[in-house]
Every structure is written in C-alpha cells, then in structure tokens.
Scaffold this motif. Structure first.
Motif, mmCIF file in Angstrom:
data_model
loop_
_atom_site.group_PDB
_atom_site.id
_atom_site.type_symbol
_atom_site.label_atom_id
_atom_site.label_comp_id
_atom_site.label_asym_id
_atom_site.label_seq_id
_atom_site.Cartn_x
_atom_site.Cartn_y
_atom_site.Cartn_z
ATOM 1 N N LEU A 59 -36.195 -59.419 65.973
ATOM 2 C CA LEU A 59 -36.535 -61.674 65.056
ATOM 3 C C LEU A 59 -36.249 -62.736 65.536
ATOM 4 N N LEU A 60 -34.517 -62.896 65.978
ATOM 5 C CA LEU A 60 -34.428 -64.112 65.918
ATOM 6 C C LEU A 60 -35.106 -64.366 67.335
ATOM 7 N N VAL A 61 -35.234 -63.234 68.194
ATOM 8 C CA VAL A 61 -36.143 -63.951 68.952
ATOM 9 C C VAL A 61 -37.825 -63.894 68.968
ATOM 10 N N LYS A 62 -38.120 -63.714 68.075
ATOM 11 C CA LYS A 62 -39.462 -64.418 68.023
ATOM 12 C C LYS A 62 -39.537 -65.428 66.910
ATOM 13 N N ALA A 63 -38.040 -65.739 66.219
ATOM 14 C CA ALA A 63 -37.903 -66.710 65.423
ATOM 15 C C ALA A 63 -37.934 -67.888 66.362
ATOM 16 N N ARG A 64 -36.909 -67.410 67.138
ATOM 17 C CA ARG A 64 -36.751 -68.932 68.387
ATOM 18 C C ARG A 64 -38.609 -69.186 69.249
ATOM 19 N N LEU A 65 -39.030 -68.347 68.963
ATOM 20 C CA LEU A 65 -40.442 -68.756 70.061
ATOM 21 C C LEU A 65 -41.258 -69.547 69.265
ATOM 22 N N ARG A 66 -41.714 -69.242 68.235
ATOM 23 C CA ARG A 66 -41.839 -70.026 67.327
ATOM 24 C C ARG A 66 -41.985 -71.221 66.289
ATOM 25 N N GLY A 67 -40.534 -72.020 66.941
ATOM 26 C CA GLY A 67 -39.736 -72.783 66.273
ATOM 27 C C GLY A 67 -38.991 -73.364 65.213
ATOM 28 N N ILE A 68 -38.998 -72.221 64.624
ATOM 29 C CA ILE A 68 -37.585 -71.864 63.550
ATOM 30 C C ILE A 68 -35.933 -72.067 64.013
ATOM 31 N N SER A 81 -12.897 -54.286 63.556
ATOM 32 C CA SER A 81 -14.107 -55.074 65.318
ATOM 33 C C SER A 81 -13.076 -53.703 66.288
ATOM 34 N N LYS A 82 -13.839 -53.989 67.272
ATOM 35 C CA LYS A 82 -13.335 -53.426 68.494
ATOM 36 C C LYS A 82 -13.609 -54.370 69.608
ATOM 37 N N SER A 83 -13.142 -54.470 70.537
ATOM 38 C CA SER A 83 -13.128 -55.310 71.795
ATOM 39 C C SER A 83 -14.550 -55.489 72.745
ATOM 40 N N HIS A 84 -14.922 -54.220 72.575
ATOM 41 C CA HIS A 84 -16.012 -54.545 73.450
ATOM 42 C C HIS A 84 -16.983 -54.741 72.374
ATOM 43 N N ARG A 85 -17.044 -54.820 70.921
ATOM 44 C CA ARG A 85 -18.952 -54.696 69.747
ATOM 45 C C ARG A 85 -18.654 -56.553 70.165
ATOM 46 N N PHE A 86 -17.013 -56.588 69.832
ATOM 47 C CA PHE A 86 -16.362 -58.565 69.677
ATOM 48 C C PHE A 86 -16.892 -58.912 70.576
ATOM 49 N N TYR A 87 -17.147 -58.310 71.880
ATOM 50 C CA TYR A 87 -17.312 -59.436 73.413
ATOM 51 C C TYR A 87 -18.987 -59.242 73.555
ATOM 52 N N VAL A 88 -20.229 -58.544 72.750
ATOM 53 C CA VAL A 88 -20.761 -58.483 72.888
ATOM 54 C C VAL A 88 -21.791 -59.468 72.311
ATOM 55 N N ARG A 89 -20.844 -59.134 70.900
ATOM 56 C CA ARG A 89 -21.143 -59.855 69.966
ATOM 57 C C ARG A 89 -21.164 -61.498 69.668
ATOM 58 N N MET A 90 -19.968 -61.814 70.385
ATOM 59 C CA MET A 90 -20.156 -63.452 71.075
ATOM 60 C C MET A 90 -21.219 -63.276 72.189
ATOM 61 N N MET A 91 -21.751 -62.915 72.384
ATOM 62 C CA MET A 91 -22.995 -63.095 73.869
ATOM 63 C C MET A 91 -23.460 -63.174 73.100
ATOM 64 N N LEU A 92 -24.156 -62.545 71.641
ATOM 65 C CA LEU A 92 -25.441 -62.621 70.973
ATOM 66 C C LEU A 92 -26.095 -63.581 70.101
ATOM 67 N N MET A 93 -24.079 -63.894 69.669
ATOM 68 C CA MET A 93 -24.123 -65.559 68.868
ATOM 69 C C MET A 93 -24.523 -66.834 69.998
ATOM 70 N N LYS A 94 -25.253 -66.936 71.274
ATOM 71 C CA LYS A 94 -26.238 -67.295 71.995
ATOM 72 C C LYS A 94 -27.477 -67.445 71.553
ATOM 73 N N LEU A 95 -27.858 -66.741 70.802
ATOM 74 C CA LEU A 95 -29.247 -66.876 70.222
ATOM 75 C C LEU A 95 -29.295 -67.498 69.857
ATOM 76 N N VAL A 96 -28.491 -68.261 68.400
ATOM 77 C CA VAL A 96 -29.269 -69.162 67.967
ATOM 78 C C VAL A 96 -28.763 -70.316 67.659
ATOM 79 N N HIS A 97 -29.438 -71.400 66.957
ATOM 80 C CA HIS A 97 -29.215 -72.829 66.461
ATOM 81 C C HIS A 97 -27.841 -73.148 66.429
#
Length: 328
Positions: A59-68, A81-97
């Motif tokens: 849904l985030l990707v869809k929103a970004r493509l629509r300029g939202i 929190s687990k270390s591996h999920r923490f690192y993944v979460r930090m990377m995915l946070m780059k999807l948003v404004h």
C-alpha cells in the motif's frame, strides 16, 4: 486505536478491512482489503509500520506512485524488538516521507544512530492514554492519608514478573504493605499459589481484569505507589495519571517506549532489572517517605496530563500532516 474502537457507532470515515492472514506464520502476513483503500492526491497515508505485513508495504508503494504523502508510525526499539527485524524496519522506513515514533526520546535515539543524516520530518506522539476519564475520578494525592498499599495493573503473564512483588511482600521491611492487582492472565493461578506458599495471601488483593475506570479508581485512589517489575508500557502512564509514583526496572530497552515518561528520582524509583533484593530495597526506602512521594506524585500527574495523553497525540499527528502539506 482504542480511542476509536471504544465507540459503538462507527465514524462516517471508517473503512473496515479484513483480519490479518498469515502467509508464512510468524514471518509474513497479509491483510485482505487493504489494497482497496481509496486514496487521492492531497491525502496523507499513515501506516503502522512493520516488516512482516506485506499488504501495508504494498500500500505504501501504491501511495508513493500516486503522489500521496506517507508516514511510518512505529517504535524505534521496543521490548520485543530483535536485531534483524530492527535493521529491516530501518530500511523499510526509507519508503515514506516522514516518520512518527512513539516518544520524543526515540527521535533523539534515532538521530544519534541510523537517522543521523535523515532530513525528512521526524516526529513522535508521546504515546499515552485518554486521561479525561481518570481526571474525573481520581482523588488528590496525599501519601500520608493513604494506607501503605501498592498497585500493579496489567495483564498477568510472564513478562509482567509479578512474582517479584509477591516475593518482596515476604520481607520483614514490608510488613503491613499490601499489593492490589488489577488484571488477569495465564500467570494468576501460579501467583496465587506463590502468595499462599509465602504466607502473604492476605496482603495480596485480586481485583481481576477490568477496563471500567470507576472500578480502577476505587483501587488506585487508595494506593501510595505503582509497582511493575517486568516490561512496562502504557500501564505506567495509567498509574502516573492517578499521580502514583512508580517503582519499575531500569532497563530502557527491555521496557516499552512509554518508559521515557518516567524519570528516576522525579516520578519514582528504578531498581536493577531482575534484582529482587534491589526491588525490596527501593520499595522499603520510599513507602513511608510521604514528602518524597508527594513530590513525585505531582510530577507524575503533570507529565500524564500535559505530555502523554491522546489529545497531545492528536495534536502532534495533525502538526506533522500540516508540516508535510507545507513541504517542510
């Protein structure tokens, strides 16, 4: 979300979606109906960030493509929190404004680490509860006018570590101190057995689980302190709203983010995590120091009323949306 779901009648803007469905249990999940959420330019999409929920990421990707404009709401680090999920979460946070954390302290921790070069808007809600129902039923706090009673409120499960408080009651320094437990859960039966084994069953009062603030108030208004040995979260804010000084463990990363509302020697006392002797020491040192408890109570209540409540959370979310709309 509790502020929304407590209403029996739906809001006119509500759009129900399906229940979460596991794709790979414990690893990846999908929520049916999410991709049918209508969005248009000018909207702001705020998602509860989590690397497991593929539907949210799509849904985030869809929103970004629509300029939202998009916002990621979530923990920086939590007690689960687990270390591996923490690192993944930090990377995915780059999807948003923009990013919306639970507390202001998490902003500082993010800026000092992964986010040191992040120029996006970064804000926090200071996660709290609706204190209005509590304000209407709480009594003025004067420790000298209350019995030597303690409150533990929360679900009785392993991470609560309520057995530490029951063990503490067997110490001679806490003779005459009672523990009120508001909550229920899978650990209750074993805790009752422990209280009988230690001979302190008369010092433990079981109130069961309830969300009725009038019932909770009758208990909280007679207690001097709040105690929670395990991983504490919103229960801390709940107690602070009643003006109860807290005794909690000192593990910042093992507790929920709400721990940042607490300051040792300002709103209560912190004991060394998993250290039963230190827990007893801390309780014994403050339970009869009514002047100290009164000062801590005033600060605890102020923080709940002014900083950690749903009205403040709303104001902060709206301010972030305005900031995104202004392009700042």
């Amino acid at each position: 979300m509790g502020a929304l779901t407590q209403h029996s009648k739906p809001f006119n803007w509500e759009r129900p979606v399906g229940l979460m469905q596991p794709i790979i249990p414990g690893v990846i999940e999908w929520q049916p109906g999410v991709m049918k959420i209508r969005m248009q330019r000018g909207d702001t999409l705020i998602v509860c960030g989590g690397p497991r929920t593929v539907s949210t990421l799509t849904l985030l990707v869809k929103a970004r493509l629509r300029g939202i404009k998009t916002v990621w709401f979530g923990h920086y680090w939590s007690s689960t929190s687990k270390s591996h999920r923490f690192y993944v979460r930090m990377m995915l946070m780059k999807l948003v404004h923009a990013v919306l954390f639970y507390t202001d302290q998490e902003i500082d921790e993010y800026r000092a680490g992964f986010g040191h070069n992040d120029r996006r808007p970064i804000s926090a809600v200071n996660n709290g509860i609706n204190v209005d129902p509590i304000i209407s039923v709480r009594n003025p706090y004067r420790a000298e006018g209350r019995p030597r009673d303690m409150l533990l409120i929360g679900r009785l499960q392993a991470k609560c570590q309520a057995e530490m408080v029951i063990n503490a009651l067997a110490d001679s320094r806490l003779a005459g101190v009672r523990l009120h437990i508001v909550g229920d859960g899978p650990a209750r039966a074993d805790l009752e057995v422990l209280a009988r084994k230690l001979g302190v069953e008369d010092a433990v009062i079981w109130h069961g689980g309830t969300s009725d603030e009038n019932v909770i108030a009758k208990v909280a208004n007679q207690c001097r302190i709040f105690v929670f040995p395990g991983a504490v979260g919103l229960s801390l804010i709940h107690a602070m709203a009643y003006g109860l000084p807290a005794v909690i463990n000192d593990d910042r990363w093992g507790n929920g983010p709400e721990i940042t509302a607490f300051s040792a020697n300002s709103t209560g006392a912190a004991f060394a995590k998993d250290d039963s002797a230190d827990l007893v020491d801390k309780i014994a040192a403050i339970i009869d120091d009514t002047g100290l408890l009164n000062r801590w109570s005033e600060e605890a209540r102020r923080r709940a009323d002014e900083l950690y409540n749903t009205q403040g959370m709303t104001d902060r979310v709206l301010a972030l949306i305005d900031r995104l709309g202004d392009g700042r």
